[in-house]
Motif scaffolding. Structure first.
Motif, mmCIF file in Angstrom:
data_model
loop_
_atom_site.group_PDB
_atom_site.id
_atom_site.type_symbol
_atom_site.label_atom_id
_atom_site.label_comp_id
_atom_site.label_asym_id
_atom_site.label_seq_id
_atom_site.Cartn_x
_atom_site.Cartn_y
_atom_site.Cartn_z
ATOM 1 N N ARG B 163 -9.417 -6.509 7.263
ATOM 2 C CA ARG B 163 -9.826 -5.096 7.203
ATOM 3 C C ARG B 163 -9.042 -4.290 8.227
ATOM 4 O O ARG B 163 -8.596 -3.173 7.967
ATOM 5 C CB ARG B 163 -11.335 -4.967 7.469
ATOM 6 C CG ARG B 163 -12.201 -5.257 6.226
ATOM 7 C CD ARG B 163 -13.669 -4.883 6.478
ATOM 8 N NE ARG B 163 -14.255 -5.728 7.487
ATOM 9 C CZ ARG B 163 -14.820 -5.308 8.608
ATOM 10 N NH1 ARG B 163 -14.884 -4.011 8.874
ATOM 11 N NH2 ARG B 163 -15.328 -6.154 9.477
ATOM 12 N N MET B 165 -6.043 -4.997 9.515
ATOM 13 C CA MET B 165 -4.640 -4.851 9.107
ATOM 14 C C MET B 165 -4.500 -3.863 7.943
ATOM 15 O O MET B 165 -3.552 -3.094 7.882
ATOM 16 C CB MET B 165 -4.047 -6.212 8.711
ATOM 17 C CG MET B 165 -3.766 -7.124 9.880
ATOM 18 S SD MET B 165 -2.557 -6.402 11.037
ATOM 19 C CE MET B 165 -3.575 -6.273 12.506
ATOM 20 N N CYS B 167 -6.258 -1.329 7.486
ATOM 21 C CA CYS B 167 -6.443 0.016 8.040
ATOM 22 C C CYS B 167 -5.276 0.465 8.919
ATOM 23 O O CYS B 167 -4.789 1.587 8.791
ATOM 24 C CB CYS B 167 -7.755 0.031 8.822
ATOM 25 S SG CYS B 167 -8.187 1.624 9.496
ATOM 26 N N LEU B 171 -2.371 0.302 4.942
ATOM 27 C CA LEU B 171 -2.581 1.669 4.464
ATOM 28 C C LEU B 171 -1.489 2.625 4.971
ATOM 29 O O LEU B 171 -0.951 3.414 4.178
ATOM 30 C CB LEU B 171 -3.980 2.160 4.858
ATOM 31 C CG LEU B 171 -4.351 3.568 4.389
ATOM 32 C CD1 LEU B 171 -4.335 3.671 2.866
ATOM 33 C CD2 LEU B 171 -5.736 3.971 4.915
ATOM 34 N N VAL B 174 1.374 2.181 2.699
ATOM 35 C CA VAL B 174 1.145 2.816 1.400
ATOM 36 C C VAL B 174 1.372 4.329 1.500
ATOM 37 O O VAL B 174 2.066 4.942 0.681
ATOM 38 C CB VAL B 174 -0.290 2.535 0.887
ATOM 39 C CG1 VAL B 174 -0.645 3.435 -0.291
ATOM 40 C CG2 VAL B 174 -0.439 1.066 0.490
ATOM 41 N N TYR B 220 0.481 -6.782 0.102
ATOM 42 C CA TYR B 220 -0.438 -5.921 -0.649
ATOM 43 C C TYR B 220 -1.320 -6.773 -1.565
ATOM 44 O O TYR B 220 -2.529 -6.577 -1.640
ATOM 45 C CB TYR B 220 0.329 -4.903 -1.502
ATOM 46 C CG TYR B 220 1.085 -3.849 -0.714
ATOM 47 C CD1 TYR B 220 0.530 -3.256 0.416
ATOM 48 C CD2 TYR B 220 2.352 -3.433 -1.118
ATOM 49 C CE1 TYR B 220 1.225 -2.297 1.140
ATOM 50 C CE2 TYR B 220 3.050 -2.461 -0.406
ATOM 51 C CZ TYR B 220 2.483 -1.894 0.722
ATOM 52 O OH TYR B 220 3.175 -0.949 1.421
ATOM 53 N N MET B 221 -0.694 -7.734 -2.272
ATOM 54 C CA MET B 221 -1.450 -8.545 -3.224
ATOM 55 C C MET B 221 -2.470 -9.424 -2.506
ATOM 56 O O MET B 221 -3.598 -9.578 -2.958
ATOM 57 C CB MET B 221 -0.494 -9.418 -4.039
ATOM 58 C CG MET B 221 0.450 -8.626 -4.943
ATOM 59 S SD MET B 221 -0.412 -7.821 -6.317
ATOM 60 C CE MET B 221 -0.655 -9.259 -7.367
ATOM 61 N N ARG B 224 -5.508 -7.424 -1.157
ATOM 62 C CA ARG B 224 -5.927 -6.448 -2.158
ATOM 63 C C ARG B 224 -7.324 -5.875 -1.935
ATOM 64 O O ARG B 224 -7.517 -4.663 -1.940
ATOM 65 C CB ARG B 224 -5.881 -7.142 -3.522
ATOM 66 C CG ARG B 224 -6.053 -6.276 -4.688
ATOM 67 C CD ARG B 224 -5.184 -6.763 -5.826
ATOM 68 N NE ARG B 224 -5.474 -8.140 -6.207
ATOM 69 C CZ ARG B 224 -5.797 -8.486 -7.466
ATOM 70 N NH1 ARG B 224 -5.889 -7.557 -8.394
ATOM 71 N NH2 ARG B 224 -5.993 -9.737 -7.774
ATOM 72 N N LEU B 227 -7.586 -3.647 1.136
ATOM 73 C CA LEU B 227 -6.757 -2.450 0.984
ATOM 74 C C LEU B 227 -7.373 -1.473 -0.022
ATOM 75 O O LEU B 227 -7.342 -0.257 0.190
ATOM 76 C CB LEU B 227 -5.334 -2.862 0.565
ATOM 77 C CG LEU B 227 -4.285 -1.751 0.506
ATOM 78 C CD1 LEU B 227 -4.231 -0.950 1.795
ATOM 79 C CD2 LEU B 227 -2.900 -2.345 0.209
ATOM 80 N N LEU B 228 -7.987 -2.004 -1.090
ATOM 81 C CA LEU B 228 -8.666 -1.120 -2.052
ATOM 82 C C LEU B 228 -9.806 -0.365 -1.366
ATOM 83 O O LEU B 228 -9.965 0.846 -1.566
ATOM 84 C CB LEU B 228 -9.206 -1.934 -3.241
ATOM 85 C CG LEU B 228 -8.149 -2.399 -4.267
ATOM 86 C CD1 LEU B 228 -8.752 -3.383 -5.263
ATOM 87 C CD2 LEU B 228 -7.532 -1.213 -5.009
ATOM 88 N N CYS B 230 -10.018 0.371 1.755
ATOM 89 C CA CYS B 230 -9.380 1.321 2.677
ATOM 90 C C CYS B 230 -8.887 2.564 1.922
ATOM 91 O O CYS B 230 -9.012 3.686 2.410
ATOM 92 C CB CYS B 230 -8.178 0.639 3.305
ATOM 93 S SG CYS B 230 -8.332 0.421 5.056
ATOM 94 N N ILE B 231 -8.295 2.354 0.759
ATOM 95 C CA ILE B 231 -7.803 3.468 -0.048
ATOM 96 C C ILE B 231 -8.977 4.336 -0.493
ATOM 97 O O ILE B 231 -8.910 5.567 -0.465
ATOM 98 C CB ILE B 231 -6.999 2.944 -1.269
ATOM 99 C CG1 ILE B 231 -5.652 2.396 -0.802
ATOM 100 C CG2 ILE B 231 -6.809 4.039 -2.321
ATOM 101 C CD1 ILE B 231 -4.820 1.738 -1.901
ATOM 102 N N ASP B 232 -10.070 3.689 -0.880
ATOM 103 C CA ASP B 232 -11.243 4.458 -1.319
ATOM 104 C C ASP B 232 -11.806 5.290 -0.177
ATOM 105 O O ASP B 232 -12.193 6.441 -0.366
ATOM 106 C CB ASP B 232 -12.314 3.515 -1.877
ATOM 107 C CG ASP B 232 -11.863 2.899 -3.199
ATOM 108 O OD1 ASP B 232 -10.907 3.426 -3.806
ATOM 109 O OD2 ASP B 232 -12.443 1.879 -3.615
#
Lengths: 269, 269
Positions: B163, B165, B167, B171, B174, B220-221, B224, B227-228, B230-232
């Motif tokens: 979490r 990393m 952040c 991210l 990205v 990224y994979m 995943r 990172l999802l 974090c993006i949200d």
């Protein structure tokens, strides 16, 4: 040339220094803060101080308005009212469209120097100019003066300027703030000790977080429309990337990443 | 101590150099690429090369797996199969949870050094360790060796690591890609000439755009889920900022900006 500068803090004062030292002009300065005015005189940023805008502007060939973004339109209007029929009035604000609307005058040319933090603030710096309805001869005069500072005058229309700044400066500032807020909420309290002393990508990505609020709130507010569009586009793009990731589409992620590498090479060549 | 390194490219080789020079150990290395192996030997990164994983690991006290993230789980499993009952096996992968699940073994300690681009790659660097079910004595041994490299062993659980990393590193990567894509689409063709030669906030914010695809697609994979999330969270926060801006709430924007300044001061103290 006779140059007047309204607001002789860091940027205005630096213009004074460049104009005096490199442009060989006579510089008269006004600032609502008497101490700032005295300091500018002491440092040689201005040759003479004026007690008000009207006296500063009287007889000037070029006027630079270096007031805070929130007060710009008003001071520019005042300068245009006081300036002679053959005087060019410019400013140094970070956004241009609102001002272009407020100061449609053939003597007005919007300006935005991208100064660096170096001894010679404007040497080699891009200096955007929004021409609007400005008289060509006045543009020539201003351009020549800016070149004598070592700056690169770059004509641009106000809309394009604001969209460009929203994209390459204001949005990165917004994201820097959000990254910091997100990390702070994840690492609140105890876990803050886990953040590595060396986190180069985070450090770089958030360098501009929490930039001077007095300046940046004005910038965000004055470039609201372009910045909202930019945020919406980023949100859309972020959604696309999220979908690739959610789908586990490694090939698409690689292609997206390669395109970013190529694009950055072109943009920052 | 006898150290084995599986994968002796840049990171594996640097561990070998640190272990030999600063840790005073004997280092045996394996790499599937014979040329990479020969080069590591020539540079003194390893004292001896092994023809396969089993011979590299035989008799070792500490094994470092420096394989690409996509191959990590497999090589770590193989190393554990070959390693003796008192050998500690660690890795240097950028994400940790998937590996923690795949390698639940009392001899395994997940590792992630945050190397810098300097002569002494690990000197002063945070080196995360996920202990899982590792035997305390093996943790002591690994920790002592890493300290001899000049690194700072930092225990962390695998979920928190991933979490964190996501952040502070994934991210930002990205976003750097998205900022570049957005600027490129705005400035496509003719308008690219308008981008200032000096755009420090954009340059810093996008420094990591288009980082090595082979490495970053894997990262990224493999991270995943975190990172999802974090993006949200970023999307939600971006929406809040958008609302403040849309409402023209200058006071809220200033407060938000001030908080970012304070948070960054705490995070990057």
């Amino acid at each position: 040339l006779k140059v007047a500068i309204l607001g002789v803090g860091l940027i205005g004062g630096s213009i004074g220094l460049a104009a005096g030292r490199r442009g060989g002009t006579h510089v008269r300065g006004y600032d609502p803060d008497g101490q700032v005015r005295a300091r500018a005189l002491e440092l040689g940023a201005i040759d003479a101080q004026a007690p008000d805008v009207a006296s500063a502007v009287a007889g000037a060939d070029v006027v630079f308005v270096a007031a805070p973004v929130g007060a710009l339109a008003e001071v520019v209007r005042l300068a245009l009212d006081c300036a002679g029929p053959d005087c060019v009035v410019s400013d140094v604000g970070s956004t241009k469209r609102l001002l272009a609307d407020a100061a449609a005058d053939e003597r007005f040319i919007g300006g935005h120097p991208l100064e660096h933090a170096r001894a010679d603030l404007f040497d080699g710096a891009t200096w955007y100019l929004t021409l609007g309805s400005a008289r060509p001869a006045l543009y020539e005069r201003l351009q020549g003066l800016l070149r004598s500072f070592g700056a690169q005058p770059t004509p641009i229309d106000a809309d394009t300027h604001d969209r460009l700044m929203a994209c390459v400066s204001h949005l990165p500032h917004v994201l820097a703030n959000l990254l910091v807020a997100q990390a702070a909420s994840l690492l609140g309290g105890e876990e803050a000790r886990l953040l590595p002393a060396v986190g180069p990508s985070f450090r770089d990505a958030t360098r501009v977080a929490g930039a001077n609020s007095a300046i940046w709130t004005d910038i965000y507010m004055s470039n609201r429309d372009a910045l909202l569009l930019c945020i919406d586009e980023l949100t859309r793009r972020l959604g696309e990337t999220r979908a690739m990731l959610q789908a586990g589409d490694a090939a698409a992620l690689s292609e997206w990443n390669e395109r970013a590498r190529a694009d950055r090479g072109v943009l920052l060549r």
